[in-house]
Design a protein around this motif. Structure first.
Motif, PDB file in Angstrom:
ATOM      1  N   GLN A 832       1.188  -0.891   0.142  1.00 29.15           N
ATOM      2  CA  GLN A 832      -0.172   0.461   0.116  1.00 29.15           C
ATOM      3  C   GLN A 832       1.105   0.989   0.120  1.00 29.15           C
ATOM      4  O   GLN A 832       2.080   0.842   0.727  1.00 29.15           O
ATOM      5  CB  GLN A 832      -1.329  -0.128   0.968  1.00 29.15           C
ATOM      6  CG  GLN A 832      -2.415  -0.705   1.177  1.00 29.15           C
ATOM      7  CD  GLN A 832      -2.763  -0.555   1.794  1.00 29.15           C
ATOM      8  OE1 GLN A 832      -2.837   0.107   3.181  1.00 29.15           O
ATOM      9  NE2 GLN A 832      -4.674  -0.679   2.035  1.00 29.15           N
ATOM     10  N   GLN A 835      -2.758   4.706   1.152  1.00 31.91           N
ATOM     11  CA  GLN A 835      -4.070   4.855   0.803  1.00 31.91           C
ATOM     12  C   GLN A 835      -4.606   3.701  -0.137  1.00 31.91           C
ATOM     13  O   GLN A 835      -5.646   3.956  -0.041  1.00 31.91           O
ATOM     14  CB  GLN A 835      -5.379   5.717   1.432  1.00 31.91           C
ATOM     15  CG  GLN A 835      -4.729   6.233   2.756  1.00 31.91           C
ATOM     16  CD  GLN A 835      -3.793   6.530   3.130  1.00 31.91           C
ATOM     17  OE1 GLN A 835      -3.667   7.892   2.061  1.00 31.91           O
ATOM     18  NE2 GLN A 835      -3.043   6.693   3.861  1.00 31.91           N
ATOM     19  N   SER A 837      -4.060   0.900  -3.115  1.00 34.51           N
ATOM     20  CA  SER A 837      -2.821  -1.287  -3.360  1.00 34.51           C
ATOM     21  C   SER A 837      -2.425  -1.294  -3.960  1.00 34.51           C
ATOM     22  O   SER A 837      -3.227  -1.181  -6.053  1.00 34.51           O
ATOM     23  CB  SER A 837      -4.526  -1.868  -2.767  1.00 34.51           C
ATOM     24  OG  SER A 837      -4.973  -1.456  -1.505  1.00 34.51           O
TER      25      SER A 837
END
Length: 950
Positions: A832, A835, A837
């Motif tokens: 990550q 915020q 992925s």
């Protein structure tokens, strides 16, 4: 039963449409559906497809397993090593700490990884890279861009640069980093917009764009660019966007507005971040973070704000790189720059002509002085310098200047345009103009003066008569020097000031060196033509030599280090920065020669050469030796102009040929204030270099990452070994030819020839040899890729043992039976960042050695890999080889848990690599990495080594 994309993860092996594939990633489509990106098991990224598993009704996507080697298809040991090399060189999503290295066509040096490491440790990349000329700022910035793209953190990037660097950037991104860039200039903008599909944005269709700073000068273009600007911006020659002046101020405002988006990545590149111009330097720092501008008034070296700046600012001189070369044992350092001077005398007819031109200028100056015309006096200054400079350059340039009328007032009168005057003087004094091609035109020097018309015509006739004459002493000195350089094996670039001079010199050199390849490149040619001419010089026979004659249109924008090893300043530049730019085209990253020769050619009794040499060039050279980089000369064109005129009109001595015969007292006094300002700039630059030196990342920190990438993907030496071996086994051995190699494609298998034709390397049906510089071919070069793909595919499909999946060999390298297992490991890498992925596939090729069959000893790492490079003493008969490989496979079958354990161990090491490189912390916006191996591992090859009993 149908399957969905979410059932498979990156790295999974699947079967679809009658063949095996490796899952690259799942992709979200516009309607929210999830699709699979699949790469053929033995194919390349060019063969990747995207499909929706739900629609594959007749051949559903299902998990697959990797077939073990067939003992009946055993090959020899050379074929085994060839398969290992092919697999490693074809890795694109390599398992090293960096994601991009498998996709680039350059082998970075360890010190060039410093900016990349700094970038990966910032939540939003804001970097000022202030490395010296030739160290490789373009490589460093492009590495960061490619890495961020391969990690999926950016999709679009714009490079902003001066117009003369657009093509260089476009070529570097495409050829070295496999990023298909397009150029956005005033000439190409309309065409690019017309070619866009309806409703598609420019950066959506062209994710990598090189933008000319000239193009976005106007308010309309600037506003449009700001509205579509991508998430990553690279600014080359950033100092041209931060200093004072109307055009530069507009550029700085543009960068301020781009930097206002806190999520936008920004890379600023300049070789002169703080060369005494305090305003420009802190303007640059404010783009990284507005609070950095406060450092202008904060002097404490322990200031926390200064420590924060160290995370965003890197600057190295050439001598700073020495410690990196020592630590990494890198033999590809910078060459020694050997400087020399060659002189000549203004003798014979040419000397008399020079004296006559001086006398002509004095007469005009005296007439204007008597008239009291101040504007006319400044016009005479300009004409005198322009004419005498052309005369000092060549007969051809002198004739051109004398034949070109100096019209109007050049902004030199009361109602004149000061900007026009400033531009004219900047061109004449080799100022830092952005369009270098315009600088090589001969200036007008013919004045509208009835009283001097007859004298002028006589001078023109003399210049035309002398043009090309054997009695030109300057040309004679050059010919002798070029003869020495060619004899010693150097390939020189001769830099001239004017187009007429360059063409004249090239024509004369062709006469004196008929066997050598001699060509000229000037501003008469468009950039594409210049590049083509330079590239054509690569066809020269190294034995007979190559000589390029060029104007300053080549002093920036086209790298010359791969073809040339010497620089000759046929005309002295009146600005030391221009000298450094010329020499920096040859003496820079990528130069393979251990020594580069740089020669200044000047007239012993030419007062203009003498003054420029003594007061300007020698001062610049002294500063460069002291500081390690050049500090640009302060701008004061009227004062410089006046001093040069004073020096230019000095009478030369006919008895003393030394420059010491000139007394430059008065001209030097005129430049005393400028020299003081230059010294102040040196002091500020020295202080700033001490205060803002970037020492946060040391060689010991970078070296492990550099070595891991070498091990994971193969070095340049591995590429050369693979090429030689592959071509030999494919019945087309490389043939040495003039220091390079020739490949005869007609001897290759037809499917391979067709692939090479598709890549544009070999015209279909042509038997013309392909000329190769194997030292320059990188792992991602199309020839290397095509050969590796072909060998891997034919081997995995059982069609050929040219690259063998199994072998049994007798060798003195082992003292008991040893099985070397070639494994391909696939890992799912997830992390990550801010915020978001990210999921990626990571692959690696690993050698495992199992010594003995009773109580076997397992070896991994370099020791196991070296066994694949053992020298065979002999190969076993086919039946015996099949029997030995069968035994090894049976033993390996029982060791599946240990293979899985190895895969988990490698996944843990990969996790450590990524976390160490990133040094992610919550404070910097980092996130946790996760690495999971895809099991079972792929057993690609099994090779049995038997001890030599003799």
């Amino acid at each position: 039963m149908t399957t969905t994309a979410t059932e498979f993860m990156p790295g999974n092996l699947v079967r679809a449409r009658g063949r095996e594939w490796v899952v690259q990633s799942d992709t979200r489509l516009a309607d929210g559906a999830s699709a699979l990106r699949l790469r053929p098991l033995g194919g390349s990224d060019d063969d990747v497809i995207t499909l929706l598993p739900e629609l594959e009704e007749f051949s559903p996507v299902e998990p697959a397993t990797f077939e073990k080697p067939n003992p009946a298809q055993a090959g020899n040991h050379t074929a085994a090593l060839l398969l290992r090399d092919a697999l490693r060189l074809k890795l694109r999503a390599g398992a090293g700490p960096f994601r991009s290295f498998g996709n680039i066509a350059v082998e970075p040096r360890a010190y060039q990884l410093v900016p990349l490491l700094m970038a990966l440790r910032l939540p939003t990349v804001r970097l000022l890279i202030g490395d010296d000329v030739g160290i490789g700022k373009t490589i460093e910035a492009s590495l960061i861009v490619r890495e961020l793209m391969d990690r999926g953190e950016i999709q679009r990037v714009a490079v902003l640069c001066p117009p003369h660097l657009v093509e260089q950037w476009q070529g570097e991104l495409q050829q070295r980093f496999n990023l298909p860039a397009v150029a956005l200039t005033a000439a190409s903008a309309s065409r690019l917009e017309r070619q866009l599909p309806h409703g598609v944005g420019l950066f959506d269709h062209h994710p990598v764009i090189v933008v000319s700073l000239d193009y976005i000068k106007s308010e309309r273009h600037r506003e449009h660019f700001l509205s579509i600007a991508p998430e990553c911006i690279v600014v080359d020659e950033a100092h041209t966007c931060s200093a004072s002046g109307a055009g530069k101020q507009l550029r700085f405002e543009l960068l301020q507005r781009l930097a206002a988006n806190a999520d936008r990545h920004l890379l600023l590149l300049t070789a002169t971040p703080h060369s005494g111009d305090e305003v420009a330097f802190f303007n640059l720092l404010s783009l990284l973070n507005p609070t950095f501008a406060e450092l202008q008034h904060r002097t404490s070296t322990a200031d926390p704000l200064r420590e924060q700046l160290a995370l965003h600012f890197v600057q190295r001189r050439r001598k700073d790189i020495v410690e990196w070369q020592t630590a990494t044992q890198d033999g590809h350092g910078f060459p020694r720059r050997m400087k020399a001077e060659v002189t000549y005398r203004l003798s014979g007819a040419w000397g008399s002509f020079f004296d006559d031109v001086q006398a002509y200028c004095r007469e005009l100056a005296e007439n204007v002085e008597r008239s009291g015309d101040a504007g006319g006096a400044r016009l005479i200054w300009y004409a005198t310098l322009a004419l005498l400079r052309c005369v000092a350059s060549s007969p051809a340039a002198a004739a051109k200047a004398l034949n070109t009328r100096l019209e109007g007032h050049l902004g030199l009168g009361e109602d004149g345009d000061d900007a026009e005057e400033d531009a004219a003087l900047a061109d004449l004094q080799d100022g830092t103009a952005e369009d270098l091609s315009s600088l090589d035109l001969e200036p007008a020097a013919q004045l509208q003066a009835e009283t001097g018309a007859q004298r002028l015509q006589a001078l023109i006739a003399t210049a035309e008569r002398l043009s090309g004459a054997a009695g030109d002493p300057k040309l004679a000195a050059l010919v002798a020097h070029i003869a020495d350089l060619l004899k010693e094996g150097y390939a020189p670039v001769v830099f001239c000031r004017y187009v007429a001079t360059a063409n004249y010199v090239a024509a004369e050199l062709r006469k004196h060196f008929p066997k050598a390849m001699v060509d000229a490149v000037t501003g008469e040619l468009v950039p594409e033509e210049r590049r083509e001419r330079v590239d054509r010089m690569g066809e020269a026979d190294k034995e007979t030599g190559r000589v390029l004659v060029a104007t300053d249109c080549l002093s920036e924008g086209i790298n010359l280090q791969h073809l040339f090893t010497a620089v000759v300043h046929y005309d002295l530049a009146w600005n030391p920065t221009r000298h450094e730019q010329r020499e920096g085209r040859v003496d820079r990253y990528g130069q393979r020669a251990t020594e580069v020769r740089c020669t200044m050619l000047y007239g012993q009794d030419n007062p203009v050469d003498g003054f420029v040499l003594k007061v300007i060039l020698r001062k610049g050279d002294a500063i460069q030796k002291e500081l390690g980089v050049l500090v640009p000369m302060p701008e004061d064109r009227p004062r410089i102009n006046q001093a040069l005129v004073k020096a230019a009109l000095m009478r030369r001595s006919t008895t003393n040929s030394s420059q010491q015969a000139f007394d430059f007292g008065e001209p030097e006094q005129l430049l005393a204030p400028l020299q003081t300002r230059w010294q102040d700039a040196l002091d500020k630059a020295r202080s700033n270099r001490t205060v803002f030196a970037q020492r946060a990342i040391r060689p010991a920190e970078v070296l492990p990452e550099w070595q891991k990438q070498q091990e994971a993907l193969g070095s340049q030496a591995d590429v050369q070994r693979f090429l030689v071996s592959a071509c030999a086994r494919l019945n087309a051995p490389l043939e040495a030819h003039r220091g390079q190699h020739r490949l005869h494609p007609q001897h290759l298998p037809e499917p391979l020839r067709l692939r090479l034709a598709d890549e544009g390397l070999v015209p279909e049906g042509s038997n013309k040899p392909l000329l190769l510089d194997t030292a320059e071919l990188h792992r991602s070069h199309p020839l290397v890729s095509v050969l590796a793909e072909y060998l891997i595919e034919t081997s995995l499909q059982g069609e050929s043992t040219l690259a063998a999946r199994s072998a049994a060999t007798v060798t003195a390298s082992v003292d008991r039976v040893t099985t070397v297992v070639l494994l391909r490991l696939r890992h799912q890498l997830a992390y990550q960042r801010k915020q978001l992925s990210f999921q990626m596939l990571a692959e690696e090729c690993v050698a495992l050695a199992i010594r003995g069959r009773q109580n076997p000893e397992w070896l991994t790492g370099p020791e196991a890999a070296r066994l694949l490079e053992s020298t065979p003493a002999g190969n076993l008969p086919r039946e015996a080889a099949e029997r030995e490989v069968t035994k090894a496979l049976e033993a390996l079958q029982a060791e599946t848990p240990r293979l899985n354990e190895l895969a988990n161990q490698r996944a843990a090491e990969l996790l450590q690599d990524h976390e160490r490189v990133r040094k992610a912390t919550e404070r910097r916006g980092g996130g946790q990495h996760h690495v999971q191996p895809c099991l079972p591992v792929d057993v690609v090859g099994v090779y049995v080594l038997l001890p030599d009993s003799v």
